[in-house]
Design a protein around this motif. Structure first.
Motif, PDB file in Angstrom:
ATOM      1  N   PRO A  97      28.205  14.594 -65.491  1.00  0.00           N
ATOM      2  CA  PRO A  97      27.482  15.705 -66.723  1.00  0.00           C
ATOM      3  C   PRO A  97      25.940  14.531 -67.405  1.00  0.00           C
ATOM      4  CG  PRO A  97      29.333  16.942 -66.109  1.00  0.00           C
ATOM      5  CD  PRO A  97      29.358  14.442 -66.225  1.00  0.00           C
ATOM      6  N   GLY A  98      26.821  13.718 -68.062  1.00  0.00           N
ATOM      7  CA  GLY A  98      25.863  12.871 -69.160  1.00  0.00           C
ATOM      8  C   GLY A  98      24.762  11.305 -68.401  1.00  0.00           C
ATOM      9  N   GLY A  99      24.992  11.331 -67.269  1.00  0.00           N
ATOM     10  CA  GLY A  99      24.179  10.675 -66.059  1.00  0.00           C
ATOM     11  C   GLY A  99      24.800   9.213 -66.569  1.00  0.00           C
ATOM     12  N   ASP A 100      26.158   9.174 -66.707  1.00  0.00           N
ATOM     13  CA  ASP A 100      26.926   7.396 -66.322  1.00  0.00           C
ATOM     14  C   ASP A 100      26.881   7.861 -65.034  1.00  0.00           C
ATOM     15  OD1 ASP A 100      26.418   7.851 -69.303  1.00  0.00           O
ATOM     16  OD2 ASP A 100      28.148   8.851 -69.387  1.00  0.00           O
ATOM     17  N   ALA A 101      26.806   6.287 -64.382  1.00  0.00           N
ATOM     18  CA  ALA A 101      27.338   6.622 -63.142  1.00  0.00           C
ATOM     19  C   ALA A 101      28.373   4.905 -63.170  1.00  0.00           C
ATOM     20  CB  ALA A 101      26.221   6.317 -62.299  1.00  0.00           C
ATOM     21  N   LEU A 102      29.183   5.218 -62.067  1.00  0.00           N
ATOM     22  CA  LEU A 102      30.088   4.198 -61.574  1.00  0.00           C
ATOM     23  C   LEU A 102      30.671   4.036 -59.842  1.00  0.00           C
ATOM     24  CD1 LEU A 102      32.984   2.659 -62.705  1.00  0.00           C
ATOM     25  CD2 LEU A 102      33.929   4.594 -61.940  1.00  0.00           C
ATOM     26  N   PHE A 103      30.195   2.870 -59.774  1.00  0.00           N
ATOM     27  CA  PHE A 103      30.339   2.643 -58.154  1.00  0.00           C
ATOM     28  C   PHE A 103      31.263   2.061 -58.241  1.00  0.00           C
ATOM     29  CE2 PHE A 103      25.797   2.526 -57.532  1.00  0.00           C
ATOM     30  CZ  PHE A 103      24.832   2.891 -58.321  1.00  0.00           C
ATOM     31  N   ILE A 104      31.897   3.089 -57.047  1.00  0.00           N
ATOM     32  CA  ILE A 104      33.184   2.759 -56.840  1.00  0.00           C
ATOM     33  C   ILE A 104      32.877   1.576 -55.267  1.00  0.00           C
ATOM     34  CG2 ILE A 104      35.229   3.153 -55.553  1.00  0.00           C
ATOM     35  CD1 ILE A 104      35.075   5.608 -57.786  1.00  0.00           C
ATOM     36  N   SER A 105      32.078   2.135 -54.638  1.00  0.00           N
ATOM     37  CA  SER A 105      32.184   0.877 -53.714  1.00  0.00           C
ATOM     38  C   SER A 105      30.307   0.818 -53.153  1.00  0.00           C
ATOM     39  CB  SER A 105      32.873   1.610 -52.446  1.00  0.00           C
ATOM     40  OG  SER A 105      32.032   0.875 -51.056  1.00  0.00           O
ATOM     41  N   ASN A 106      30.487  -0.585 -53.304  1.00  0.00           N
ATOM     42  CA  ASN A 106      28.290  -0.478 -52.541  1.00  0.00           C
ATOM     43  C   ASN A 106      27.603  -1.858 -51.961  1.00  0.00           C
ATOM     44  OD1 ASN A 106      25.770  -0.521 -52.531  1.00  0.00           O
ATOM     45  ND2 ASN A 106      25.375  -0.463 -54.636  1.00  0.00           N
ATOM     46  N   LYS A 107      27.954  -1.868 -50.670  1.00  0.00           N
ATOM     47  CA  LYS A 107      27.842  -2.891 -49.580  1.00  0.00           C
ATOM     48  C   LYS A 107      25.895  -2.522 -49.389  1.00  0.00           C
ATOM     49  CE  LYS A 107      32.104  -1.895 -47.457  1.00  0.00           C
ATOM     50  NZ  LYS A 107      33.141  -2.465 -46.206  1.00  0.00           N
ATOM     51  N   SER A 108      25.465  -2.246 -50.150  1.00  0.00           N
ATOM     52  CA  SER A 108      23.839  -2.062 -49.687  1.00  0.00           C
ATOM     53  C   SER A 108      23.015  -2.741 -50.313  1.00  0.00           C
ATOM     54  CB  SER A 108      23.146  -0.165 -49.651  1.00  0.00           C
ATOM     55  OG  SER A 108      22.059  -0.629 -49.710  1.00  0.00           O
ATOM     56  N   ASP A 109      22.061  -3.475 -50.826  1.00  0.00           N
ATOM     57  CA  ASP A 109      21.631  -3.802 -51.662  1.00  0.00           C
ATOM     58  C   ASP A 109      20.216  -3.314 -51.458  1.00  0.00           C
ATOM     59  OD1 ASP A 109      23.164  -5.517 -52.337  1.00  0.00           O
ATOM     60  OD2 ASP A 109      22.985  -7.657 -50.346  1.00  0.00           O
ATOM     61  N   ASP A 110      20.294  -2.436 -50.784  1.00  0.00           N
ATOM     62  CA  ASP A 110      18.574  -1.430 -50.964  1.00  0.00           C
ATOM     63  C   ASP A 110      18.588  -0.479 -51.889  1.00  0.00           C
ATOM     64  OD1 ASP A 110      16.734  -0.068 -50.021  1.00  0.00           O
ATOM     65  OD2 ASP A 110      16.893   0.542 -47.848  1.00  0.00           O
ATOM     66  N   LYS A 111      17.457  -1.250 -53.035  1.00  0.00           N
ATOM     67  CA  LYS A 111      17.303  -0.798 -54.150  1.00  0.00           C
ATOM     68  C   LYS A 111      16.891   1.247 -53.989  1.00  0.00           C
ATOM     69  CE  LYS A 111      14.433  -0.580 -58.609  1.00  0.00           C
ATOM     70  NZ  LYS A 111      13.438  -1.218 -59.499  1.00  0.00           N
ATOM     71  N   LYS A 112      16.422   1.398 -52.998  1.00  0.00           N
ATOM     72  CA  LYS A 112      16.138   2.830 -52.619  1.00  0.00           C
ATOM     73  C   LYS A 112      17.096   3.864 -52.409  1.00  0.00           C
ATOM     74  CE  LYS A 112      13.207   5.605 -50.174  1.00  0.00           C
ATOM     75  NZ  LYS A 112      12.335   5.305 -49.049  1.00  0.00           N
ATOM     76  N   LEU A 113      18.129   2.661 -52.017  1.00  0.00           N
ATOM     77  CA  LEU A 113      19.084   3.730 -51.080  1.00  0.00           C
ATOM     78  C   LEU A 113      19.885   3.710 -52.400  1.00  0.00           C
ATOM     79  CD1 LEU A 113      20.995   4.930 -48.845  1.00  0.00           C
ATOM     80  CD2 LEU A 113      22.293   2.884 -48.970  1.00  0.00           C
ATOM     81  N   SER A 114      20.155   3.283 -53.385  1.00  0.00           N
ATOM     82  CA  SER A 114      20.994   3.173 -54.577  1.00  0.00           C
ATOM     83  C   SER A 114      20.554   4.473 -55.536  1.00  0.00           C
ATOM     84  CB  SER A 114      21.245   2.064 -55.275  1.00  0.00           C
ATOM     85  OG  SER A 114      21.636   1.033 -54.598  1.00  0.00           O
ATOM     86  N   GLU A 115      18.639   4.529 -55.360  1.00  0.00           N
ATOM     87  CA  GLU A 115      18.308   5.608 -56.662  1.00  0.00           C
ATOM     88  C   GLU A 115      18.663   7.279 -55.690  1.00  0.00           C
ATOM     89  OE1 GLU A 115      14.824   4.362 -56.728  1.00  0.00           O
ATOM     90  OE2 GLU A 115      14.602   2.898 -57.782  1.00  0.00           O
ATOM     91  N   LEU A 116      18.518   6.730 -54.248  1.00  0.00           N
ATOM     92  CA  LEU A 116      18.805   8.668 -53.462  1.00  0.00           C
ATOM     93  C   LEU A 116      20.682   9.000 -53.822  1.00  0.00           C
ATOM     94  CD1 LEU A 116      16.738   7.770 -50.348  1.00  0.00           C
ATOM     95  CD2 LEU A 116      16.295   9.478 -51.609  1.00  0.00           C
ATOM     96  N   LEU A 117      21.419   8.130 -53.554  1.00  0.00           N
ATOM     97  CA  LEU A 117      22.502   8.198 -54.497  1.00  0.00           C
ATOM     98  C   LEU A 117      22.861   8.818 -55.470  1.00  0.00           C
ATOM     99  CD1 LEU A 117      24.440   4.873 -52.507  1.00  0.00           C
ATOM    100  CD2 LEU A 117      24.551   7.367 -52.135  1.00  0.00           C
ATOM    101  N   VAL A 118      21.969   7.997 -56.316  1.00  0.00           N
ATOM    102  CA  VAL A 118      21.977   8.732 -58.346  1.00  0.00           C
ATOM    103  C   VAL A 118      21.598   9.705 -58.459  1.00  0.00           C
ATOM    104  CG1 VAL A 118      21.524   8.182 -60.241  1.00  0.00           C
ATOM    105  CG2 VAL A 118      22.304   6.255 -59.076  1.00  0.00           C
ATOM    106  N   SER A 119      20.476   9.938 -57.137  1.00  0.00           N
ATOM    107  CA  SER A 119      19.673  11.107 -58.299  1.00  0.00           C
ATOM    108  C   SER A 119      20.041  12.329 -56.990  1.00  0.00           C
ATOM    109  CB  SER A 119      18.585  11.293 -57.029  1.00  0.00           C
ATOM    110  OG  SER A 119      17.610  12.166 -57.038  1.00  0.00           O
ATOM    111  N   GLY A 120      21.257  12.116 -56.219  1.00  0.00           N
ATOM    112  CA  GLY A 120      21.894  13.356 -54.842  1.00  0.00           C
ATOM    113  C   GLY A 120      22.656  13.738 -56.192  1.00  0.00           C
TER     114      GLY A 120
END
Length: 514
Positions: free
Chosen positions: A93-116
């Protein structure tokens, strides 16, 4: 048989097209359904991963716990790998993110994940969305599936969110590979079904039609047509019955038509006989009229001959005078002979009618010579304007002469009120073309400057028994007979007249080719 083969080919093509359309539609439905099922399955896998993360965090009592322990991270990556999830992120809830798995280098995709994940952690609701486009099997489809799920701990409190992404292109590639197998079996199935369908339809439909065609070609009068089809009340049997009924009606109509033709031929012979009788009667009427006019012309030479005979009885006449009297008698008698012979030639009954090629100009002049002795022709100026370079036509000479006699005598009658010296009959000829502009025709105009014809009478001038003469001076059949004779010789006849100015009768005949 060619038509039947063509029909068989058309049927085979239609069956193949229908099967191809059916298979393509079924395949499209199958592809679309399998894609929806795959997305539903991957959505469930993402939610299972979120539940696993939620259980691990609830067990470890490290909510929110940053960073995760190495064992926990390995465990979560293993679950994501098994589920074929492209990338996963955990948001607090504080906005901290932990990437467990990320095989995509797509920056836009990462932003969509965080935003969702962030929106889900704030609202506490599940989110499923599709992003970007990629080529599917038949058309463009979605590229990425993103599933965001809230993490609930201690009394359904939202402690964060898990957001996962699945790349769908690998599924599309697999589907396209399957399409090759489907295409192969589709071609095999269509070929088999077309062969079987064409054979079945040919056996049940085209073969009976071929039998009917063969029977129709071999059919004799009064034979029935049959499809030679197994007994039963099927459509072909009913069609055979209907065709045979139709043939029976045709045979009946044919017999009635033959009977009618016999009656028509008999009526035609009767009409032709009556027409010939009418022509002969009108000719005799003309002969009678000519004979009355000739009587006076013969009387003068006879009186002269009698006078010379009396002078021969005188004894005082010398031998040379007697010879002169005899020669004069011979000349006058020859005149009488010529007049009578011309009348006899005109009045002689025609034998078997045969067409002849004649020169019309010469025939007109012969007719004028025959009529020259008639009282009505006295004081009439006769003019010829023969401008036609060719006057040869195929016709019945006696009948054509009768036409000219009637028309010239009618013209002379129309001049009866004219003073001497003012009467004029002009006969013209020229070469013209028919209405199509292809066939050459000879045109003859017989004109007079007489009293003319009333415009109201022109429409009925060629009707039988129509006449403008006083009772007892005409039968009303002359022009009708002339019209009938010209029409029977493939000619045309017309009239043009102005009251008080004169009348012109026009005759046209096809020219005879040399």
């Amino acid at each position: 048989m060619l038509n039947a083969k063509s029909l068989k080919t058309v049927i085979a093509i239609h069956i193949a097209l229908l099967l191809l359309i059916i298979v393509v539609l079924i395949d499209m439905v199958f592809v679309s359904t399998s894609q929806k099922n795959f997305i539903r399955q991957k959505t469930n896998d993402c939610r299972v991963l979120a539940l696993s993360i939620e259980n691990i965090l609830n067990t470890s009592h490290k909510i929110p716990a940053l960073p995760l322990s190495s064992a926990t991270e390995r465990h979560l990556k293993k679950i994501a790998k098994i589920s074929a999830i492209t990338a996963t992120v955990i948001m607090t809830p504080g906005g901290d993110a932990l990437f467990i798995s990320n095989k995509s280098d797509d920056k836009k995709l990462s932003e969509l994940l965080v935003s969702g994940a962030t929106q889900t952690s704030l609202t506490g609701k599940n989110r499923v969305s599709l992003h970007d486009k990629a080529w599917g099997v038949f058309y463009i489809r979605n590229h990425y599936l993103i599933v965001s799920t809230p993490i609930l701990v201690e009394g359904n409190n939202t402690a964060g969110a898990v957001s996962s992404v699945v790349d769908l292109t690998s599924f599309y590639v697999l589907q396209r590979e399957n399409q090759l197998v489907i295409l192969f079996y589709t071609i095999i199935n269509i070929l088999l079904l077309v062969l079987l369908g064409t054979y079945g339809i040919s056996r049940t439909t085209i073969r009976p039609i071929n039998n009917l065609v063969r029977r129709a070609e071999e059919r004799q009068d009064h034979d029935n047509l049959d499809f030679i089809y197994p007994k039963g009340r099927n459509e072909f049997r009913r069609l055979s019955i209907s065709l045979n009924r139709m043939l029976d009606r045709i045979e009946g109509d044919k017999r009635r038509l033959e009977d009618s033709l016999v009656d028509l031929e008999e009526a035609n012979r009767e009409i032709k006989a009556r027409q010939n009788e009418l022509i002969r009667a009108e000719k005799l009427a003309s002969v009678g009229r000519l004979s009355a006019g000739i009587a006076h012309e013969i009387g003068n030479p006879i009186g002269i001959v009698l006078g010379y005979l009396d002078m021969l009885n005188h004894k005082e006449a010398s031998e040379s005078e007697k010879t002169d009297y005899i020669n004069r008698c011979r000349t006058e008698i020859q005149k009488i002979n010529n007049i009578i012979r011309e009348l006899l030639d005109f009045s002689r009954p025609a034998g078997k009618e045969t067409t002849e090629t004649i020169a019309v100009h010469a025939l007109i002049q012969e007719t004028m010579d025959l009529l020259a002795v008639q009282p009505v022709m006295r004081d009439v100026n006769r003019k010829y304007e023969f401008n036609a370079s060719c006057d040869k036509v195929s016709c019945f000479p006696d009948k054509l002469r009768q036409v000219f006699v009637n028309l010239i005598l009618n013209a002379a009658d129309a001049l009866s009120t004219k003073p001497p010296g003012k009467k004029e009959i002009v006969i013209r000829s020229c070469t013209t073309l028919d209405y199509s502009g292809k066939e050459k025709r000879l045109r003859i105009d017989i004109s007079d400057n007489g009293i003319g014809i009333n415009q109201a009478d022109l429409e009925t001038i060629f009707d039988p028994f129509f006449t403008t003469k006083d009772p007892g001076y005409g039968t009303g059949l002359g022009l009708y007979v002339c019209y009938m004779i010209v029409d029977n010789m493939n000619g045309m006849m017309s009239v043009d007249s102005k009251e008080g100015e004169g009348t012109t009768f026009t005759i046209q005949f096809p020219l005879k080719n040399d």
